[in-house]
Design a protein around this motif. Structure first.
Motif, PDB file in Angstrom:
ATOM      1  N   VAL A   4       0.633  -0.824   0.242  1.00  0.00           N
ATOM      2  CA  VAL A   4      -0.161  -0.269   0.039  1.00  0.00           C
ATOM      3  C   VAL A   4       1.024   1.202  -0.054  1.00  0.00           C
ATOM      4  CG1 VAL A   4      -2.201  -1.274   1.176  1.00  0.00           C
ATOM      5  CG2 VAL A   4      -0.118   0.134   2.618  1.00  0.00           C
ATOM      6  N   LYS A   5       0.029   2.729  -0.686  1.00  0.00           N
ATOM      7  CA  LYS A   5       0.812   4.086  -0.705  1.00  0.00           C
ATOM      8  C   LYS A   5      -0.356   4.245  -0.090  1.00  0.00           C
ATOM      9  CE  LYS A   5      -0.262   4.510  -5.234  1.00  0.00           C
ATOM     10  NZ  LYS A   5      -0.153   4.422  -6.610  1.00  0.00           N
ATOM     11  N   CYS A   6       0.462   5.621   0.528  1.00  0.00           N
ATOM     12  CA  CYS A   6      -0.293   7.316   0.174  1.00  0.00           C
ATOM     13  C   CYS A   6      -0.114   8.070  -0.455  1.00  0.00           C
ATOM     14  CB  CYS A   6       0.570   7.919   1.565  1.00  0.00           C
ATOM     15  SG  CYS A   6      -0.145   9.218   1.353  1.00  0.00           S
ATOM     16  N   THR A   7      -1.552   7.966  -1.497  1.00  0.00           N
ATOM     17  CA  THR A   7      -1.367   9.086  -2.922  1.00  0.00           C
ATOM     18  C   THR A   7      -0.444  10.591  -3.452  1.00  0.00           C
ATOM     19  OG1 THR A   7      -3.726   7.440  -2.960  1.00  0.00           O
ATOM     20  CG2 THR A   7      -2.634   9.184  -4.610  1.00  0.00           C
ATOM     21  N   PRO A   8      -0.143  11.070  -1.955  1.00  0.00           N
ATOM     22  CA  PRO A   8       0.785  11.952  -2.580  1.00  0.00           C
ATOM     23  C   PRO A   8       2.016  11.835  -2.325  1.00  0.00           C
ATOM     24  CG  PRO A   8      -1.102  12.515  -0.449  1.00  0.00           C
ATOM     25  CD  PRO A   8      -1.561  11.178  -0.841  1.00  0.00           C
ATOM     26  N   HIS A   9       2.155  10.686  -1.205  1.00  0.00           N
ATOM     27  CA  HIS A   9       3.475  10.923  -0.969  1.00  0.00           C
ATOM     28  C   HIS A   9       4.389   9.446  -0.946  1.00  0.00           C
ATOM     29  CE1 HIS A   9       1.863  13.393   2.540  1.00  0.00           C
ATOM     30  NE2 HIS A   9       2.216  14.223   1.909  1.00  0.00           N
TER      31      HIS A   9
ATOM     32  N   MET B  39       7.888  10.142  -1.708  1.00  0.00           N
ATOM     33  CA  MET B  39       8.870   9.816  -0.627  1.00  0.00           C
ATOM     34  C   MET B  39       8.529   9.319   0.238  1.00  0.00           C
ATOM     35  SD  MET B  39       7.187  13.704   0.205  1.00  0.00           S
ATOM     36  CE  MET B  39       8.101  14.170   1.449  1.00  0.00           C
ATOM     37  N   GLY B  40       8.222   7.929  -0.174  1.00  0.00           N
ATOM     38  CA  GLY B  40       8.557   6.628   0.595  1.00  0.00           C
ATOM     39  C   GLY B  40       7.655   6.095   1.595  1.00  0.00           C
ATOM     40  N   MET B  41       6.130   6.873   1.577  1.00  0.00           N
ATOM     41  CA  MET B  41       5.721   6.429   2.329  1.00  0.00           C
ATOM     42  C   MET B  41       4.150   5.012   1.942  1.00  0.00           C
ATOM     43  SD  MET B  41       3.079   9.083   4.320  1.00  0.00           S
ATOM     44  CE  MET B  41       1.395   8.096   5.480  1.00  0.00           C
ATOM     45  N   VAL B  42       5.324   3.662   2.617  1.00  0.00           N
ATOM     46  CA  VAL B  42       4.559   2.887   1.848  1.00  0.00           C
ATOM     47  C   VAL B  42       4.392   2.270   2.586  1.00  0.00           C
ATOM     48  CG1 VAL B  42       5.453   3.156  -0.921  1.00  0.00           C
ATOM     49  CG2 VAL B  42       7.052   2.337   0.855  1.00  0.00           C
TER      50      VAL B  42
ATOM     51  N   LYS C 177       8.086   4.675  -7.461  1.00  0.00           N
ATOM     52  CA  LYS C 177       8.855   5.782  -7.388  1.00  0.00           C
ATOM     53  C   LYS C 177       9.457   6.308  -6.679  1.00  0.00           C
ATOM     54  CE  LYS C 177       5.057   7.565 -10.177  1.00  0.00           C
ATOM     55  NZ  LYS C 177       3.306   8.038 -10.250  1.00  0.00           N
ATOM     56  N   GLY C 178      10.384   7.490  -7.650  1.00  0.00           N
ATOM     57  CA  GLY C 178      11.242   6.944  -5.314  1.00  0.00           C
ATOM     58  C   GLY C 178      11.553   6.424  -5.258  1.00  0.00           C
ATOM     59  N   LYS C 179      11.752   7.187  -3.454  1.00  0.00           N
ATOM     60  CA  LYS C 179      12.066   6.457  -1.876  1.00  0.00           C
ATOM     61  C   LYS C 179      11.146   5.053  -2.105  1.00  0.00           C
ATOM     62  CE  LYS C 179      13.361   7.738   2.687  1.00  0.00           C
ATOM     63  NZ  LYS C 179      12.644   7.849   3.753  1.00  0.00           N
ATOM     64  N   ALA C 180      10.011   5.354  -2.508  1.00  0.00           N
ATOM     65  CA  ALA C 180       9.723   3.842  -2.201  1.00  0.00           C
ATOM     66  C   ALA C 180      10.671   2.904  -2.230  1.00  0.00           C
ATOM     67  CB  ALA C 180       7.683   4.207  -3.339  1.00  0.00           C
TER      68      ALA C 180
END
Ligand SMILES: [Cu+2]
Length: 149
Positions: A103-108, A111-114, A134-137
């Protein structure tokens, strides 16, 4: 006095044994905070790794504002529908199907918010590991997959 103590121990033992027998049937509820800042840094789910059993629930709590939780394509067990929660609202995910849930936080997301949830037999583990991020994820998921037993 001595007998009373023994009796208390016996009752305690019985209660403990009964609890152990019954507990596997009780679904567990895990609480995941959605935070601007947590132990692992900014924009995080805390905890971000959950080992659950079928029927357990994962409650995502909007501790800080501006977050939600959304499933990631290719990171759900077969038969589980994609989901996306509202912002600043609690979301309860019941994990009935065995496998890996990403799962992820849609806007973050970048930024690795998973977060990673494992449930029972992980039939979709290889597929979930191949999902592109994407990115830090990307880095966060690599670390999370290392925690899978
Ligand atoms: Cu967020």
């Amino acid at each position: 006095m001595k007998n009373g103590f023994k009796k208390a121990i016996a009752v305690f033992g019985l209660v403990a044994a009964t609890g152990m027998v019954l507990s596997p049937a009780l679904a567990e509820e895990f609480e995941v905070k959605m935070l601007n800042k947590g132990e692992k840094g900014t924009m995080v789910f805390e905890p971000d790794f959950i080992a659950a059993q079928p029927g357990d629930t994962i409650k995502f709590v909007p501790t800080d504002k501006g977050h939600n939780v959304e499933s990631i394509k290719g990171m759900l067990p077969a038969g589980v529908e994609e989901f996306k929660s509202k912002f600043n609202a609690e979301y309860v995910l019941t994990v009935d199907e065995e496998g890996v849930y990403g799962v992820k936080c849609t806007p973050h997301y970048a930024m690795g918010m998973v977060a990673l949830i494992t449930v029972g037999e992980l039939g979709n583990l290889d597929e979930a590991k191949e999902a592109k991020h994407k990115g830090k994820a990307k880095k966060v998921f690599a670390e999370l997959f290392e925690q899978v037993q």
